[in-house]
Design a protein around this motif. Sequence first.
Motif, PDB file in Angstrom:
ATOM      1  N   ASN A   1       3.950  12.774  13.919  1.00  0.00           N
ATOM      2  CA  ASN A   1       3.808  13.448  15.170  1.00  0.00           C
ATOM      3  C   ASN A   1       4.673  12.806  16.192  1.00  0.00           C
ATOM      4  O   ASN A   1       5.133  13.722  17.126  1.00  0.00           O
ATOM      5  CB  ASN A   1       2.409  13.132  15.826  1.00  0.00           C
ATOM      6  CG  ASN A   1       1.992  13.598  16.977  1.00  0.00           C
ATOM      7  OD1 ASN A   1       1.639  14.746  17.226  1.00  0.00           O
ATOM      8  ND2 ASN A   1       1.683  12.886  18.061  1.00  0.00           N
ATOM      9  N   PHE A   2       5.043  11.694  16.433  1.00  0.00           N
ATOM     10  CA  PHE A   2       5.904  11.082  17.432  1.00  0.00           C
ATOM     11  C   PHE A   2       7.348  11.375  17.130  1.00  0.00           C
ATOM     12  O   PHE A   2       7.929  11.915  18.261  1.00  0.00           O
ATOM     13  CB  PHE A   2       5.756   9.619  17.523  1.00  0.00           C
ATOM     14  CG  PHE A   2       6.497   8.928  18.627  1.00  0.00           C
ATOM     15  CD1 PHE A   2       5.872   9.108  19.991  1.00  0.00           C
ATOM     16  CD2 PHE A   2       7.383   8.152  18.389  1.00  0.00           C
ATOM     17  CE1 PHE A   2       6.611   8.323  21.074  1.00  0.00           C
ATOM     18  CE2 PHE A   2       8.093   7.311  19.619  1.00  0.00           C
ATOM     19  CZ  PHE A   2       7.656   7.683  20.876  1.00  0.00           C
TER      20      PHE A   2
ATOM     21  N   PRO B   1      15.240   8.730  24.778  1.00  0.00           N
ATOM     22  CA  PRO B   1      14.853   8.317  23.644  1.00  0.00           C
ATOM     23  C   PRO B   1      13.736   8.094  23.234  1.00  0.00           C
ATOM     24  O   PRO B   1      12.623   8.128  23.917  1.00  0.00           O
ATOM     25  CB  PRO B   1      15.708   6.890  23.895  1.00  0.00           C
ATOM     26  CG  PRO B   1      15.224   6.780  25.460  1.00  0.00           C
ATOM     27  CD  PRO B   1      15.514   7.989  25.784  1.00  0.00           C
ATOM     28  N   LYS B   2      13.563   7.751  21.782  1.00  0.00           N
ATOM     29  CA  LYS B   2      12.169   7.204  21.189  1.00  0.00           C
ATOM     30  C   LYS B   2      12.274   6.148  20.571  1.00  0.00           C
ATOM     31  O   LYS B   2      13.134   5.660  19.683  1.00  0.00           O
ATOM     32  CB  LYS B   2      11.891   8.306  19.945  1.00  0.00           C
ATOM     33  CG  LYS B   2      11.485   9.763  20.347  1.00  0.00           C
ATOM     34  CD  LYS B   2      11.204  10.558  19.571  1.00  0.00           C
ATOM     35  CE  LYS B   2      11.005  12.173  19.962  1.00  0.00           C
ATOM     36  NZ  LYS B   2      10.999  13.066  18.770  1.00  0.00           N
TER      37      LYS B   2
ATOM     38  N   HIS C   1      13.665  10.582  13.306  1.00  0.00           N
ATOM     39  CA  HIS C   1      14.552  10.228  14.137  1.00  0.00           C
ATOM     40  C   HIS C   1      14.120   9.640  15.366  1.00  0.00           C
ATOM     41  O   HIS C   1      13.799   9.971  16.628  1.00  0.00           O
ATOM     42  CB  HIS C   1      14.903  11.919  14.650  1.00  0.00           C
ATOM     43  CG  HIS C   1      15.109  12.839  13.602  1.00  0.00           C
ATOM     44  ND1 HIS C   1      14.153  13.567  12.967  1.00  0.00           N
ATOM     45  CD2 HIS C   1      16.243  13.017  12.774  1.00  0.00           C
ATOM     46  CE1 HIS C   1      14.477  14.253  11.836  1.00  0.00           C
ATOM     47  NE2 HIS C   1      15.949  13.977  11.910  1.00  0.00           N
ATOM     48  N   PHE C   2      14.141   8.188  15.321  1.00  0.00           N
ATOM     49  CA  PHE C   2      13.748   7.179  16.436  1.00  0.00           C
ATOM     50  C   PHE C   2      15.088   6.610  16.730  1.00  0.00           C
ATOM     51  O   PHE C   2      16.022   6.089  15.917  1.00  0.00           O
ATOM     52  CB  PHE C   2      12.588   6.183  15.866  1.00  0.00           C
ATOM     53  CG  PHE C   2      11.354   7.011  15.253  1.00  0.00           C
ATOM     54  CD1 PHE C   2      10.774   8.003  15.994  1.00  0.00           C
ATOM     55  CD2 PHE C   2      11.017   6.570  13.967  1.00  0.00           C
ATOM     56  CE1 PHE C   2       9.595   8.569  15.622  1.00  0.00           C
ATOM     57  CE2 PHE C   2       9.870   7.182  13.659  1.00  0.00           C
ATOM     58  CZ  PHE C   2       9.099   8.369  14.468  1.00  0.00           C
TER      59      PHE C   2
ATOM     60  N   LEU D   1       5.917   4.662  21.254  1.00  0.00           N
ATOM     61  CA  LEU D   1       4.922   4.539  20.733  1.00  0.00           C
ATOM     62  C   LEU D   1       4.382   3.279  20.241  1.00  0.00           C
ATOM     63  O   LEU D   1       5.330   2.426  19.717  1.00  0.00           O
ATOM     64  CB  LEU D   1       4.894   5.413  19.130  1.00  0.00           C
ATOM     65  CG  LEU D   1       3.743   5.366  17.995  1.00  0.00           C
ATOM     66  CD1 LEU D   1       2.430   5.988  18.563  1.00  0.00           C
ATOM     67  CD2 LEU D   1       4.332   5.953  16.687  1.00  0.00           C
ATOM     68  N   ILE D   2       3.192   2.736  20.367  1.00  0.00           N
ATOM     69  CA  ILE D   2       2.570   1.673  20.002  1.00  0.00           C
ATOM     70  C   ILE D   2       1.453   1.834  18.948  1.00  0.00           C
ATOM     71  O   ILE D   2       0.473   2.270  19.420  1.00  0.00           O
ATOM     72  CB  ILE D   2       2.360   0.730  21.002  1.00  0.00           C
ATOM     73  CG1 ILE D   2       3.352   0.606  21.999  1.00  0.00           C
ATOM     74  CG2 ILE D   2       1.597  -0.633  20.703  1.00  0.00           C
ATOM     75  CD1 ILE D   2       2.934   0.110  23.652  1.00  0.00           C
ATOM     76  N   LYS D   3       1.613   1.110  17.787  1.00  0.00           N
ATOM     77  CA  LYS D   3       0.660   1.562  16.864  1.00  0.00           C
ATOM     78  C   LYS D   3       0.499   0.123  15.915  1.00  0.00           C
ATOM     79  O   LYS D   3       1.490  -0.177  15.324  1.00  0.00           O
ATOM     80  CB  LYS D   3       0.564   2.532  16.138  1.00  0.00           C
ATOM     81  CG  LYS D   3      -0.590   3.037  15.187  1.00  0.00           C
ATOM     82  CD  LYS D   3      -0.546   4.415  14.582  1.00  0.00           C
ATOM     83  CE  LYS D   3      -1.865   4.447  13.544  1.00  0.00           C
ATOM     84  NZ  LYS D   3      -2.993   4.527  14.450  1.00  0.00           N
TER      85      LYS D   3
END
Length: 424
Positions: A328-329, A336-337, A366-367, A408-410
């Motif tokens: 999803n992210f 930037p990711k 694609h991070f 994203l923090i998981k």
Amino acid sequence: MTITELHALFLAHPTISTDTRKIKKNGLFFALKGPNFNGNAFAQDALEKGAAYAIIDDPSYKTSDRFVVCKDVLTTLQQLATFHRQYSNARIISLTGSNGKTTTKELINVVLSKKYRTIATVGNLNNHIGVPLTLLSIKEDTEIAIVEMGANHKKEIAALSSIAQPDFGYITNFGKAHLEGFGGVEGVIQGKSELYDYLIGNHKHVFFNADDGIQKEKLNAYTKKIGFSTQDHQFYNIVFLGTDPYVSLEFEGKRANTQLVGKYNFTNCCAAILMGKYFSVPLDDIKSAIASYRPQNNRSQILDKDGFSIVLDAYNANPTSMKAALENFDSMPNHPKTIIIGDMFELGSTAKEEHQAIVDLAAKLHFDHIYLVGTNFFGTNTTLNKFNSFDDLKEHLLKNPLEKGNLLIKGSRGMALERVLDIL
């Protein structure tokens, strides 16, 4: 004292406490035992702090008539909950699943509360103690109770179903969660399906996702089923419109723009919409309820902080939910990711391969920046940034601040990755 007599006592003192640090005045204290404590030893303190009666199972602690002695406190709590459930006129909806239980429970509650007086499991109090406490929170005017059920071993959902005796049930999904306790994915399917087994065996209604092949097959011959689908017109149709970044959907010509990120939340919304439709909640009320719900407690929250747009999903993680979160992210447009992902717990002998699979997936997506945290991720074969502990990550980020942008923090609850927010 019989359960009938104890229930009469409960009706006169209709609040329950199990922790002397949170005593409810003029209620009942149940002296539960645990691996490192004996609740009987705290019963006198509970009375002194305002409890009306203390339920104990060691008669040596009884010093007055305000102590009620039973054979086993936990069993008595569960029996009282079932008695109260039968005494009440409320209809019970139980739900379980590998991912999305709490969000789905809250969505169902906001939808049904548009028309009915409802109660729902508080937080994730969904185990052999939490389910009875939820049932005992049913009031005289409660019309519908939404009861979440969690498990990490087979037979747990069967036991919780026998306590709650639901009229309706829903399973969110079958995923790679608690693999250590369930003994693999097939064990997860068997364990979660114990809710189906109870409902079918007692001729109760089942809500289900008709696009889920496992659910559809298991319920194929059962007639008391109510399903939703994005494609099969024999069930209630709901259309997925996209995520940008929030889920938007359409049902019966009503478009709802939610505040939930990730396609994985689409089916959670669908379950709530389906139940709203079944219970005759007006369509506009269903739409407004779905649109107004905001996730809390580190569950797929979107936050803006110091130049970062953050997807905070640090309440829990397993291979299924981690894969969904990463994909999803990846689909979100802006760069930037950066991803910071932490260990997934309770995977047993599969932990090494499941963590490696997530690392391999993350590397293909694609991070711009990837940070892996925890002993399991640290043991993977990768050249990505990896840290054995949160403290190691913290030390690195203090010296090398993150590039501002999307984050994203998981990770699993035990990783407590929401602490990253304090060091941005």
